[in-house]
Design an enzyme around this catalytic site. Structure first.
Site, PDB file in Angstrom:
ATOM      1  N   LYS A  60      24.316  64.607  37.405  1.00 18.47           N
ATOM      2  CA  LYS A  60      25.768  65.217  37.578  1.00 18.47           C
ATOM      3  C   LYS A  60      26.917  63.654  38.256  1.00 18.47           C
ATOM      4  O   LYS A  60      25.732  62.862  38.836  1.00 18.47           O
ATOM      5  CB  LYS A  60      25.999  65.743  38.640  1.00 18.47           C
ATOM      6  CG  LYS A  60      27.366  66.924  38.443  1.00 18.47           C
ATOM      7  CD  LYS A  60      27.028  68.390  39.291  1.00 18.47           C
ATOM      8  CE  LYS A  60      27.944  68.983  39.517  1.00 18.47           C
ATOM      9  NZ  LYS A  60      27.849  70.035  40.066  1.00 18.47           N
ATOM     10  N   SER A 135      29.482  74.432  37.896  1.00 24.73           N
ATOM     11  CA  SER A 135      29.945  73.232  37.286  1.00 24.73           C
ATOM     12  C   SER A 135      29.596  72.352  37.136  1.00 24.73           C
ATOM     13  O   SER A 135      29.465  70.701  36.425  1.00 24.73           O
ATOM     14  CB  SER A 135      30.672  73.075  38.533  1.00 24.73           C
ATOM     15  OG  SER A 135      29.877  72.505  39.850  1.00 24.73           O
ATOM     16  N   SER A 159      26.434  76.672  40.200  1.00 25.82           N
ATOM     17  CA  SER A 159      26.537  75.184  39.843  1.00 25.82           C
ATOM     18  C   SER A 159      25.674  75.016  38.977  1.00 25.82           C
ATOM     19  O   SER A 159      25.430  74.132  37.953  1.00 25.82           O
ATOM     20  CB  SER A 159      27.629  74.344  40.060  1.00 25.82           C
ATOM     21  OG  SER A 159      28.233  74.896  40.354  1.00 25.82           O
TER      22      SER A 159
HETATM   23  N1  GLN Z   1      31.578  78.398  41.030  1.00 29.61           N
HETATM   24  C1  GLN Z   1      31.318  78.594  42.594  1.00 29.61           C
HETATM   25  C2  GLN Z   1      32.531  77.135  43.134  1.00 29.61           C
HETATM   26  O1  GLN Z   1      33.953  77.203  42.275  1.00 29.61           O
HETATM   27  C3  GLN Z   1      30.454  77.516  42.253  1.00 29.61           C
HETATM   28  C4  GLN Z   1      30.740  75.798  42.461  1.00 29.61           C
HETATM   29  C5  GLN Z   1      29.318  75.215  42.694  1.00 29.61           C
HETATM   30  O2  GLN Z   1      28.410  75.765  42.333  1.00 29.61           O
HETATM   31  N2  GLN Z   1      29.157  74.066  42.860  1.00 29.61           N
HETATM   32  O3  GLN Z   1      33.200  76.514  44.020  1.00 29.61           O
END
Ligand code: GLN
Length: 437
Positions: A60, A135, A159
């Protein structure tokens, strides 16, 4: 097949299909990859290869890999070349994992759909008009489409598990502290964890075993117990999470319930309903923590040392968090938001601990709803609610995994299995039983 043959196949696929899926932002120079693959094959022949020999991996874009453009899928860092390797990368390379490229993601990991990358959304390999979830969107899509065997993602509130569920792959969020965060660009340092995604639980387990454990450079990291903490009762008791008031699609509930019944009766496991009190406050608790910690972490992106000033170059979701985090921080002299959120976080952690005295794992769907079409108008609240079932695990700091268990209208659906802190081995064992249709 040799590593060289396999990586050539992956690179061929990437050349043909990445322009359609947009899962990868950067590929290492081909000559370098092929040379490394040959070296690995030589080691395999000599019987000297590491645990990840033959495995092709993508990372990532928020985890530092020396020499690569670790942009966090943001214009802010579009010219940033990582000057060092994150600890997880050092460990992967030591065990002969072959890293071939950098995966797209939601900008700064602040997202849930894979749509907020400054370099375009990632498309779902199952249906290119659909979101991948996020994400770690590129990591999940790259595994699903076969660009690689394994991927690293990061999970602050879901994410890894969210895109794993939508793309039909396996994704593990390790317990907070199981894996070193050194070299990860933070979204929220008290919640983030790096974790593996792969086609099956076996590969997720393999990659987790390599990256886990104490690292001097991350004071929160620690050694994980080497042996599975066996069920204290000698038999597995599966806790089924009470989903009341969490807005879960009936079709998803039904699919998950059917699967839990089937696997429990096949393995002779007992089931028990579990209620985590105040779980409906998890999303509201999570966001003030993330906003404040993210705001604080982004103060270094001031346009002087490296990158552009975040306020000038970031997309709307990142800006919302930076501005919101600044506001909350100003109000902090009264301890109004951050401290209240910490109190609820502690309450939810205690609720999980209490329940893990009578069950071995807690299961639920990963997501409350099916994915939407890329570009569809979704409100901030609807988007944030996507992680209503995954955020509690981050607040509690325990480990959880998404395993594909079926499809609805052709779209993959994952089950979430949660175990107590540092019980990854037990979690992975239970996950294996849920694998396969
Ligand atoms: N969707 C969550 C956020 O927007 C989780 C993001 C993540 O786990 N990096 O913060």
């Amino acid at each position: 097949m040799t590593t060289l043959e396999r990586v050539k196949e992956c690179l061929g696929k990437i050349k043909k299909e990445n322009c359609k899926i947009n899962a990868l932002l950067e590929i290492r120079p081909e000559g370098e990859i092929l040379k490394e693959a040959e070296e690995i094959d030589k080691k395999i022949k000599r019987g000297r290869a590491g645990k990840l020999a033959g495995k092709i991996i993508v990372v990532k874009a928020n985890i530092n890999v020396k020499g690569m453009n670790i942009s966090c899928a943001s214009k802010v860092l579009e010219d940033y070349k990582a000057p060092y390797d994150a600890s997880v990368i050092e460990r992967i390379e030591k065990e002969d994992g072959l890293i071939i490229g950098i995966a797209n993601m939601d900008e700064f990991a602040a997202g849930f759909s894979g749509e907020t990358s400054a370099f375009g959304p990632v498309k779902n390999p199952v249906d290119k008009t659909l979101i991948t979830g996020g994400s770690s969107s590129g990591s999940a899509a790259a595994v699903a489409v076969g660009f690689c065997d394994m991927a690293l993602g990061s999970d602050t509130g879901g994410s890894i598990r969210n895109p794993a569920s939508i793309c039909g792959v396996v994704g593990l969020k390790p317990s907070y502290g199981s894996v070193s965060r050194y070299g990860l660009i933070d979204l929220s340092m008290s919640l983030d964890q790096i974790g593996p995604l792969a086609k099956n639980v076996k590969d997720v387990n393999l990659l987790f075993d390599v990256i886990k454990g104490k690292d001097e450079r991350d004071a929160t990291s620690r050694e994980c117990p080497a042996h599975p903490p066996q069920s204290k009762r000698g038999e597995i008791i599966v806790g089924i999470l009470d989903l009341d008031c969490l807005g879960v699609d009936e079709r998803i509930k039904e699919l998950i319930n059917r699967k839990v019944e089937e696997i429990s009766s096949k393995n002779g496991w007992k089931t028990k309903e579990v209620n985590i009190e105040n779980i409906d406050l998890a999303v509201e608790t999570y966001y003030p923590l993330v906003y404040v910690e993210f705001f604080s972490a982004t103060r270094r992106f001031d346009g002087r040392r490296y990158g552009k000033k975040i306020e000038d170059a970031a997309g709307p979701e990142v800006l919302r968090r930076v501005l919101g985090g600044g506001e909350i921080t100003k109000a902090e002299h009264e301890g109004r938001y951050y401290n209240s959120a910490i109190r609820v976080k502690e309450f939810i952690r205690a609720e999980f601990s209490k329940n893990f005295r009578s069950v071995d794992c807690i299961v639920s769907p990963v997501l409350p709803r099916l994915p939407w079409k890329i570009g569809e108008k979704i409100s901030v609240e609807e988007g944030y609610a996507m992680d209503v079932l995954t955020i509690p695990s981050n607040l509690a700091g325990n480990c959880s995994i998404s395993v594909p268990v079926g499809k609805i209208d052709g779209i993959p659906v994952g089950i979430q299995i949660i175990c107590d802190k540092f019980e990854e081995e037990k979690l992975l064992g239970i996950a294996r039983a849920f694998e396969g249709d």
